[in-house]
Design a protein around this motif. Structure first.
Motif, short mmCIF file in Angstrom:
data_model
loop_
_atom_site.label_atom_id
_atom_site.label_comp_id
_atom_site.label_asym_id
_atom_site.label_seq_id
_atom_site.Cartn_x
_atom_site.Cartn_y
_atom_site.Cartn_z
N CYS A 97 0.83 -1.21 0.00
CA CYS A 97 0.00 0.00 0.00
C CYS A 97 0.86 1.25 0.00
O CYS A 97 0.44 2.30 -0.48
CB CYS A 97 -0.96 -0.01 1.19
SG CYS A 97 -0.22 0.41 2.79
N GLY A 98 2.07 1.16 0.58
CA GLY A 98 2.97 2.31 0.61
C GLY A 98 2.71 3.28 1.74
O GLY A 98 3.43 4.27 1.89
N GLU A 99 1.66 3.03 2.54
CA GLU A 99 1.25 4.02 3.55
C GLU A 99 1.29 3.50 4.98
O GLU A 99 1.34 4.28 5.92
CB GLU A 99 -0.21 4.45 3.28
CG GLU A 99 -0.50 4.97 1.89
CD GLU A 99 0.06 6.37 1.68
OE1 GLU A 99 0.46 7.01 2.68
OE2 GLU A 99 0.12 6.80 0.51
N CYS A 100 1.22 2.19 5.16
CA CYS A 100 1.00 1.64 6.50
C CYS A 100 2.30 1.64 7.30
O CYS A 100 3.37 1.99 6.80
CB CYS A 100 0.43 0.23 6.40
SG CYS A 100 1.64 -0.98 5.79
N CYS A 103 5.01 -0.52 5.71
CA CYS A 103 5.56 0.14 4.52
C CYS A 103 6.50 1.25 4.93
O CYS A 103 7.60 1.40 4.38
CB CYS A 103 4.44 0.68 3.64
SG CYS A 103 3.62 -0.60 2.65
N CYS A 111 3.65 -5.82 3.76
CA CYS A 111 2.52 -4.91 3.96
C CYS A 111 1.25 -5.74 4.11
O CYS A 111 0.97 -6.62 3.29
CB CYS A 111 2.40 -3.98 2.76
SG CYS A 111 0.85 -3.08 2.69
N ASN A 113 -1.71 -4.73 3.76
CA ASN A 113 -2.72 -4.30 2.79
C ASN A 113 -2.27 -4.63 1.37
O ASN A 113 -2.81 -4.09 0.41
CB ASN A 113 -2.94 -2.78 2.89
CG ASN A 113 -3.25 -2.34 4.30
OD1 ASN A 113 -4.02 -3.00 5.00
ND2 ASN A 113 -2.63 -1.27 4.75
ZN ZN Z 1 1.50 -1.05 3.49
#
Ligand code: ZN
Ligand code: ZN
Length: 357
Positions: A97-100, A103, A111, A113
């Motif tokens: 996801c790049g956000e959690c 990540c 990740c 997600n």
């Molecule tokens: Zn993530």
């Protein structure tokens, strides 16, 4: 392909059942998504584990399998750079996801997600696939000068996963790399280790695969079909000596994805060794964890690869340190059941890539 707004697709409907030809209505990309017209999708051991090995897909069936995808971006949803449309791309098998929290901690490949095509969502055994766009990797022109886009599909897993394993292991020039199982992913592991400057010993139970590994850069090969773990260990030690590598600090890569391979790989652990588990096998291995302590050794694994290693990996492919083409073979998507059958029964020397009509 899109006759009447339909996407061609082959679905897994149940364990051990033949894959069904099931064209489905074309979809429109939502926020953060892209539609990719598939150029090729590699057949991985993991697809066979879903179909025949009792491993469950995270999404319910029916599901289009296939997580080694290359193709052209044909449409993007809101929030995605429109310049991506028309670009040739490889889709990493693990799309974080790049956000959690994971990540942000740099552990993108785990990740929670994440989207893995052909596991969390419909995958690449289809004419088109709809996926999160964020970590899709554009293929540089320098790579396309040496390769067709369809064959680069295997970069999404068969090449990137051992690349990640080699990087994480800290393999350096002059080290001994022991690659256990050199079909499929393993032959790329051999190339990557060899290009790193390591002395590479390839182990397998198939002479043809060992010969292929030698062509890929292995410095020595060993058929372990009739060897005990102790025997194999002695032989590897002998080969290490002949190659001028140390008898310790070995970097061992388990790429067979078999229980026997895992048992052997663990049995090769000696002083200061690093074992990297790359292949996926069901079934359990009995082992003495105390060996890790006694040998001050490390055992680790990696789930696919971090999409952020792709630019460096593409550079290695562009400059010829990794050759993709000699180890893939092209098949028509419509022959998917036959190809799966042959892969399942070990009848393929090279990684099969399915190409839509
Ligand atoms: Zn993530
Ligand atoms: Zn795979």
């Amino acid at each position: 392909m899109t006759a009447g707004g339909m996407w061609d697709a082959w679905m897994m409907t149940a364990p051990d059942a033949v894959l069904e030809h099931a064209p489905r209505p074309a979809e429109t990309p939502g926020p953060g998504e892209a539609t990719i017209e598939v150029a090729g999708c590699g057949v991985c051991h993991t697809d066979l584990s879903f179909l025949h090995g009792g491993v469950r897909t995270r999404s319910a069936l029916p599901l289009v399998l296939g997580h080694e995808i290359s193709g052209y971006v044909r449409a993007v949803g809101p929030g995605v750079d429109p310049a991506l449309v028309g670009r040739p791309v490889v889709v990493p098998a693990v799309l974080p996801c790049g956000e959690c929290d994971l990540c942000r901690a740099g552990r993108r490949s785990i990740c929670r997600n994440q989207v893995m095509p052909g596991n969390d969502r419909h995958g690449g055994f289809a004419s088109h696939v709809l996926l999160p766009a964020r970590f899709i990797c554009p293929v540089p022109d320098a790579v396309l000068r040496r390769h067709d886009l369809w064959e680069l599909s295997v970069v999404a897993d068969a090449v990137s996963t051992p690349f990640q394993a080699v990087k994480r292991s800290g393999l350096a020039a002059g080290d001994l790399a022991v690659c256990v199982g050199v079909g499929g992913i393993g032959v790329y592991g051999v190339q990557i280790a060899s290009a790193t400057g390591a002395k590479v010993v390839a182990l397998d139970i198939d002479d043809a695969k060992l010969e292929q590994a030698r062509a890929a850069g292995a410095h020595a090969t060993l058929n372990v079909r009739d060897s005990s773990v102790q025997d194999a260990r002695k032989q590897v030690k002998r080969l290490a000596g002949e190659l001028g590598a140390r008898p310790f600090l070995w970097k061992i890569f388990e790429t067979s994805g078999t229980r026997a391979g895992q048992e052997l790989a663990y049995g090769l652990i000696g002083y200061g060794a690093t074992l990297s588990v790359v292949g996926y096998a069901t079934g359990k291995v009995e082992l003495s964890l105390s060996n890790l302590m006694a040998f001050d050794a490390v055992a680790q694994g990696n789930w696919g690869a971090d999409p952020l290693v792709y630019p460096e990996l593409m550079q290695w492919i562009a400059d010829g340190r990794i050759a993709v083409r000699p180890f893939v073979e092209r098949h028509m998507l419509a022959d998917i059941n036959d190809v799966f059958d042959r892969a399942h029964h070990g009848g393929l020397m090279k990684r099969a890539v399915l190409v839509p009509a």
